[in-house]
Every structure is written in structure tokens, then in C-alpha cells.
Design a protein around this motif. Structure first.
Motif, PDB file in Angstrom:
ATOM      1  N   GLN A   1     -34.322  -8.018   7.650  1.00 40.34           N
ATOM      2  CA  GLN A   1     -34.352  -7.311   6.222  1.00 40.34           C
ATOM      3  C   GLN A   1     -34.569  -8.629   5.461  1.00 40.34           C
ATOM      4  O   GLN A   1     -34.750  -8.905   4.181  1.00 40.34           O
ATOM      5  N   ILE A   2     -33.593 -10.322   5.807  1.00 42.34           N
ATOM      6  CA  ILE A   2     -34.015 -11.325   5.061  1.00 42.34           C
ATOM      7  C   ILE A   2     -34.734 -11.662   5.050  1.00 42.34           C
ATOM      8  O   ILE A   2     -35.632 -12.313   3.053  1.00 42.34           O
ATOM      9  N   LEU A   3     -35.524 -12.078   6.150  1.00 40.07           N
ATOM     10  CA  LEU A   3     -36.459 -12.510   6.509  1.00 40.07           C
ATOM     11  C   LEU A   3     -37.748 -11.463   5.208  1.00 40.07           C
ATOM     12  O   LEU A   3     -38.547 -12.560   4.842  1.00 40.07           O
ATOM     13  N   GLN A   4     -37.672 -10.268   5.320  1.00 43.13           N
ATOM     14  CA  GLN A   4     -38.741  -9.456   4.263  1.00 43.13           C
ATOM     15  C   GLN A   4     -38.221 -10.039   2.472  1.00 43.13           C
ATOM     16  O   GLN A   4     -39.239  -9.975   1.610  1.00 43.13           O
ATOM     17  N   TYR A   5     -37.468  -9.769   2.516  1.00 39.01           N
ATOM     18  CA  TYR A   5     -36.185 -10.237   1.228  1.00 39.01           C
ATOM     19  C   TYR A   5     -36.891 -11.336   0.448  1.00 39.01           C
ATOM     20  O   TYR A   5     -37.494 -11.853  -0.284  1.00 39.01           O
ATOM     21  N   LEU A   6     -37.096 -12.824   1.956  1.00 42.07           N
ATOM     22  CA  LEU A   6     -37.883 -13.966   0.929  1.00 42.07           C
ATOM     23  C   LEU A   6     -39.405 -14.301   1.172  1.00 42.07           C
ATOM     24  O   LEU A   6     -39.429 -14.564   1.266  1.00 42.07           O
ATOM     25  N   TYR A   7     -40.150 -13.491   1.516  1.00 40.92           N
ATOM     26  CA  TYR A   7     -41.202 -13.110   1.431  1.00 40.92           C
ATOM     27  C   TYR A   7     -41.976 -14.140   3.092  1.00 40.92           C
ATOM     28  O   TYR A   7     -42.976 -14.583   3.305  1.00 40.92           O
TER      29      TYR A   7
END
Length: 58
Positions: free
Chosen positions: A7-13
Motif C-alpha cells: 500500500q505504501i508503494l502504491q501511495y508513492l507511485y
């Protein structure tokens, strides 16, 4: 724990989001706020590390 990092990787694109999960205005706003919070946290960590290692004591 693995899903939190995803999820964090998705938030940061860094990782593309799953196309099967629903996306509405509230979800977009929530992800935007989370992205800002994560970036501010990382900047604060960098500032603290700079002060610990490079700040001269008087």
C-alpha cells in the motif's frame, strides 16, 4: 505486513494500484492525504539524520 508495504508503494507511485479494487472520490482523497503524510515523515527523518550527523555543537 506485506500488504502494508504494498500500500505504501502504491501511495508513492512506486507500484501500480490493483485495477480490481474500487476507486471513488473519498478513496482518492484518503490516498492523497496518506501520500502527503508519508512524504512529510520521510522529510522529517532526513532532517533529523542531517542534524545528528552534520550539525555542529556549540
Amino acid at each position: 505486513m506485506k500488504s502494508i508495504w504494498n500500500q505504501i508503494l502504491q501511495y508513492l507511485y512506486i507500484r501500480k494500484r490493483d485495477k480490481s479494487e474500487p476507486l471513488n472520490t473519498n478513496t482518492k482523497l484518503m490516498h492523497g492525504m496518506n501520500r502527503i503524510s508519508i512524504l512529510m515523515f520521510l522529510i522529517a527523518i532526513l532532517i533529523l539524520l542531517y542534524r545528528v550527523f552534520f550539525h555542529k555543537s556549540h
